[in-house]
Write a protein that holds these residues in place. Structure first.
Motif: not given
Length: 80
Positions: A1-2, A28-33
Motif C-alpha cells: 500500500m502506498n 501497518v505496512p505501507f510506503t510513504i510518498e
C-alpha cells in the motif's frame, strides 16, 4: 500500500506528522510518498491551508493536526 503525504519545507506540523506516520508504519505496512506541494501550483492551491495531508487511494485519511488513532484506523482498513 502506498500513502501520499502532502507537505512543504519549513512546516512544523508536517515534520511532526511524518514522524507520527512513521510510528503508524511500524504497525501497518505501507510506503510513504512525500510530495512537496510547493512544486506544483495546483497541489499548492488545493492543500495550502490543509497540510500536512495523508491520502490513501485518492481519499484523504486525515489532515492538519494528525493523531495516531485516526491514522491507524484509516490506514489499517483492508481493501476489498
Amino acid at each position: 500500500m502506498n500513502i501520499k503525504y502532502y507537505s512543504r519545507p519549513g512546516c512544523g506540523l508536517c515534520e511532526e506528522g511524518i514522524e507520527l506516520l512513521k510510528i503508524v508504519q511500524e504497525d501497518v505496512p505501507f510506503t510513504i510518498e512525500e510530495i512537496n506541494i510547493e512544486t506544483d501550483d495546483s497541489l499548492h492551491e488545493r492543500f495550502m491551508l490543509m497540510i500536512p495531508v495523508v491520502e490513501k487511494n485518492g481519499e484523504i485519511v486525515q489532515y492538519g493536526l494528525l493523531d495516531y488513532v485516526t491514522l491507524l484506523e484509516g490506514l489499517a482498513i483492508e481493501e476489498g
